[in-house]
Design a protein around this motif. Structure first.
Motif, PDB file in Angstrom:
ATOM      1  N   ASN A  28      84.788  69.306  28.132  1.00 52.10           N
ATOM      2  CA  ASN A  28      85.320  70.699  28.148  1.00 52.10           C
ATOM      3  C   ASN A  28      85.341  71.379  26.801  1.00 52.10           C
ATOM      4  O   ASN A  28      84.713  70.848  25.851  1.00 52.10           O
ATOM      5  N   GLU A  29      85.420  72.462  26.962  1.00 50.52           N
ATOM      6  CA  GLU A  29      85.368  73.577  25.608  1.00 50.52           C
ATOM      7  C   GLU A  29      86.047  72.983  24.478  1.00 50.52           C
ATOM      8  O   GLU A  29      85.662  73.294  23.319  1.00 50.52           O
ATOM      9  N   ASP A  30      87.215  72.170  24.899  1.00 55.42           N
ATOM     10  CA  ASP A  30      87.929  71.624  23.739  1.00 55.42           C
ATOM     11  C   ASP A  30      87.446  70.154  23.122  1.00 55.42           C
ATOM     12  O   ASP A  30      87.930  69.436  22.484  1.00 55.42           O
ATOM     13  N   ASN A  31      86.419  69.962  23.679  1.00 50.77           N
ATOM     14  CA  ASN A  31      85.467  68.448  23.464  1.00 50.77           C
ATOM     15  C   ASN A  31      86.326  67.385  24.258  1.00 50.77           C
ATOM     16  O   ASN A  31      86.017  66.206  23.663  1.00 50.77           O
ATOM     17  N   SER A  32      87.187  67.561  25.173  1.00 52.45           N
ATOM     18  CA  SER A  32      87.894  66.496  25.599  1.00 52.45           C
ATOM     19  C   SER A  32      87.200  66.182  26.710  1.00 52.45           C
ATOM     20  O   SER A  32      86.352  66.754  27.274  1.00 52.45           O
ATOM     21  N   THR A  33      87.155  64.886  27.071  1.00 51.88           N
ATOM     22  CA  THR A  33      86.330  64.540  28.344  1.00 51.88           C
ATOM     23  C   THR A  33      86.825  65.004  29.644  1.00 51.88           C
ATOM     24  O   THR A  33      88.138  65.130  29.945  1.00 51.88           O
ATOM     25  N   VAL A  34      85.836  65.339  30.585  1.00 56.22           N
ATOM     26  CA  VAL A  34      86.320  65.723  31.843  1.00 56.22           C
ATOM     27  C   VAL A  34      87.070  64.775  32.855  1.00 56.22           C
ATOM     28  O   VAL A  34      88.009  65.142  33.520  1.00 56.22           O
ATOM     29  N   GLY A  35      86.414  63.585  32.577  1.00 57.65           N
ATOM     30  CA  GLY A  35      87.286  62.384  33.296  1.00 57.65           C
ATOM     31  C   GLY A  35      86.897  62.370  34.769  1.00 57.65           C
ATOM     32  O   GLY A  35      85.748  62.878  35.251  1.00 57.65           O
ATOM     33  N   LEU A  36      87.713  62.045  35.637  1.00 54.15           N
ATOM     34  CA  LEU A  36      87.444  61.743  37.116  1.00 54.15           C
ATOM     35  C   LEU A  36      87.285  62.889  37.918  1.00 54.15           C
ATOM     36  O   LEU A  36      88.119  63.764  37.799  1.00 54.15           O
ATOM     37  N   LEU A  37      86.381  63.017  38.714  1.00 57.02           N
ATOM     38  CA  LEU A  37      86.012  63.981  39.506  1.00 57.02           C
ATOM     39  C   LEU A  37      86.117  63.817  40.844  1.00 57.02           C
ATOM     40  O   LEU A  37      85.689  62.646  41.224  1.00 57.02           O
ATOM     41  N   LYS A  38      86.333  64.316  41.621  1.00 58.66           N
ATOM     42  CA  LYS A  38      86.372  64.038  43.357  1.00 58.66           C
ATOM     43  C   LYS A  38      85.920  65.170  43.997  1.00 58.66           C
ATOM     44  O   LYS A  38      86.067  66.366  43.764  1.00 58.66           O
TER      45      LYS A  38
ATOM     46  N   GLY B  49      79.385  68.330  38.985  1.00 57.54           N
ATOM     47  CA  GLY B  49      78.517  67.243  38.807  1.00 57.54           C
ATOM     48  C   GLY B  49      78.393  66.149  39.451  1.00 57.54           C
ATOM     49  O   GLY B  49      77.698  65.347  39.589  1.00 57.54           O
ATOM     50  N   VAL B  50      79.254  66.176  40.703  1.00 61.21           N
ATOM     51  CA  VAL B  50      79.401  65.060  41.494  1.00 61.21           C
ATOM     52  C   VAL B  50      78.046  64.925  42.294  1.00 61.21           C
ATOM     53  O   VAL B  50      77.610  63.969  42.532  1.00 61.21           O
ATOM     54  N   GLY B  51      77.579  66.003  42.939  1.00 61.74           N
ATOM     55  CA  GLY B  51      76.436  66.293  43.723  1.00 61.74           C
ATOM     56  C   GLY B  51      75.303  65.600  42.768  1.00 61.74           C
ATOM     57  O   GLY B  51      74.349  64.836  43.291  1.00 61.74           O
ATOM     58  N   ASP B  52      75.223  66.116  41.634  1.00 57.81           N
ATOM     59  CA  ASP B  52      74.221  65.493  40.826  1.00 57.81           C
ATOM     60  C   ASP B  52      74.118  64.301  40.807  1.00 57.81           C
ATOM     61  O   ASP B  52      72.920  63.458  40.403  1.00 57.81           O
ATOM     62  N   ALA B  53      75.340  63.750  40.282  1.00 57.19           N
ATOM     63  CA  ALA B  53      75.229  62.240  40.204  1.00 57.19           C
ATOM     64  C   ALA B  53      74.847  61.307  41.102  1.00 57.19           C
ATOM     65  O   ALA B  53      74.372  60.397  41.137  1.00 57.19           O
ATOM     66  N   ILE B  54      75.287  61.965  42.597  1.00 56.25           N
ATOM     67  CA  ILE B  54      74.801  61.358  43.811  1.00 56.25           C
ATOM     68  C   ILE B  54      73.466  61.427  44.077  1.00 56.25           C
ATOM     69  O   ILE B  54      72.896  60.167  44.051  1.00 56.25           O
ATOM     70  N   CYS B  55      72.860  62.370  43.905  1.00 50.93           N
ATOM     71  CA  CYS B  55      71.466  62.586  43.981  1.00 50.93           C
ATOM     72  C   CYS B  55      70.381  61.555  42.915  1.00 50.93           C
ATOM     73  O   CYS B  55      69.490  61.396  43.276  1.00 50.93           O
ATOM     74  N   ASN B  56      70.970  61.377  41.743  1.00 49.54           N
ATOM     75  CA  ASN B  56      70.491  60.424  40.823  1.00 49.54           C
ATOM     76  C   ASN B  56      70.686  59.059  40.900  1.00 49.54           C
ATOM     77  O   ASN B  56      70.126  58.350  40.167  1.00 49.54           O
ATOM     78  N   LEU B  57      71.511  58.758  41.804  1.00 47.62           N
ATOM     79  CA  LEU B  57      71.590  57.469  42.276  1.00 47.62           C
ATOM     80  C   LEU B  57      70.230  56.574  42.254  1.00 47.62           C
ATOM     81  O   LEU B  57      69.442  57.175  43.048  1.00 47.62           O
ATOM     82  N   LYS B  58      70.120  55.394  41.952  1.00 48.80           N
ATOM     83  CA  LYS B  58      68.800  54.760  42.332  1.00 48.80           C
ATOM     84  C   LYS B  58      69.220  53.649  43.395  1.00 48.80           C
ATOM     85  O   LYS B  58      70.522  53.236  43.680  1.00 48.80           O
ATOM     86  N   VAL B  59      68.322  53.202  44.260  1.00 48.28           N
ATOM     87  CA  VAL B  59      68.620  52.122  45.361  1.00 48.28           C
ATOM     88  C   VAL B  59      69.108  51.092  44.653  1.00 48.28           C
ATOM     89  O   VAL B  59      68.524  50.474  43.731  1.00 48.28           O
ATOM     90  N   GLY B  60      70.276  50.675  45.207  1.00 46.71           N
ATOM     91  CA  GLY B  60      70.850  49.441  44.764  1.00 46.71           C
ATOM     92  C   GLY B  60      72.166  49.809  43.998  1.00 46.71           C
ATOM     93  O   GLY B  60      73.133  48.921  43.929  1.00 46.71           O
TER      94      GLY B  60
END
Length: 315
Positions: A85-95, A124-135
């Protein structure tokens, strides 16, 4: 009595078998929707420059993704973001919620259509899903059944259904179409209006056109493009929507002829608002958390075209 073809007989057998499964699973379904589950990626196919179709496997003990193979499904995908985030804290869990494009009666797998938006804090959830590799695995939780004006049932409920899809908004709507069209006891007519920027961006076009070919008497498809360059011989609509487009591409309102109509709208917030108005929220809960989402007042093009709130459902 006329005899059914082998294909028709098989479809009827499968349908009644699934109805029996649905009835028998109703008493044990609660255990299946508790907790977060890992779903391994089995295959993936690129659909456009920024979207993918991904097939995931179910746990060995699970036959269907949902608790009832005749009802639409939706999964809440969980992703631990490493963005700051802008304050350098981690975004954490997204749903983020995704509706499979596969029929809920599909055994041992389910398919997601996902767009890879550029990751930003809070996304960034969609990007993470699309970048999954088989397995590798997607982590998520099955969501409870979605109530459409008081009931989760879709099949054999209305005489006509209209589906207005903006981009990846096609995902939950194609699942609805498949539930209805694959049911040999359902004669509901389905009208799909798919709105995309360019012709190459029309997601699932081959699958949609194949369904239209197989169910030419029940499934009517229209496309509209919003991009600046459209070929001169394009025979579809142009633009994000209009009252004229609604009247030509969708079934008429229930009030027009006594037959029942339901219009489903899914797309970006702006797309949905233009067609039907925003989704609202009920008052906050006693613990201070947000109230549940509610349909809110019907506005936009559908209201101008003569539909009533009872004719429309906003995703």
């Amino acid at each position: 009595m006329l005899s059914l073809s082998n294909q028709q007989a098989r479809k009827r057998y499968i349908f009644f078998f699934l109805q029996a499964v649905a009835r028998s699973s109703s008493t044990t379904s609660s255990c299946k929707i508790m907790g977060v589950t890992s779903y391994p990626l089995l295959e993936k196919w690129q659909q456009s420059h920024d979207s993918w179709l991904l097939r995931f496997g179910l746990p060995p003990e699970q036959k269907f993704l949902g608790t009832n193979p005749m009802l639409p499904t939706c999964i809440s995908v969980h992703h631990d973001s490493l963005l700051l985030n802008e304050d350098n804290s981690t975004v954490g869990l997204l749903k983020k919620s995704y509706s499979p494009i596969s029929h809920p009666a599909t055994e041992k797998t389910f398919d997601l259509l996902v767009k890879a938006y550029t990751p930003v804090p809070g996304g960034g959830v969609g990007d993470a899903i699309c970048n999954l590799k088989v397995g590798q695995s997607l982590v998520g939780k099955l969501k409870s059944e979605r109530l459409v004006h008081g009931s989760p049932l879709i099949g054999n409920r209305w005489n006509r259904i209209g589906l207005i899809a903006g981009g990846t908004g096609i995902a939950p709507l194609i699942q609805l179409a498949r539930i209805i069209l694959d049911d040999p006891t359902d004669d509901t007519k389905v009208y799909l209006l798919s709105v995309n920027r360019n012709e190459d961006d029309i997601l699932m076009r081959k699958a949609i056109d194949q369904l239209a070919k197989e169910h030419s008497d029940r499934f009517h498809v229209s496309y509209s493009l919003t991009g600046k360059t459209v070929r001169s011989d394009w025979d579809g609509y142009i633009g994000r929507g209009s009252v004229v487009m609604a009247k030509n591409a969708l079934p008429p309102p229930s009030s027009s002829d006594g037959k029942t109509t339901m219009i489903f709208v899914c797309g970006t917030d702006g797309f949905r608002d233009m067609w039907a108005g925003p989704i609202a929220r009920a008052p906050p809960l006693p613990d201070g958390s947000k109230g549940p989402k509610i349909q809110g007042e019907l506005l936009g093009l559908l209201k101008e075209a003569g539909y009533e709130a009872s004719d429309v459902f906003k995703y």
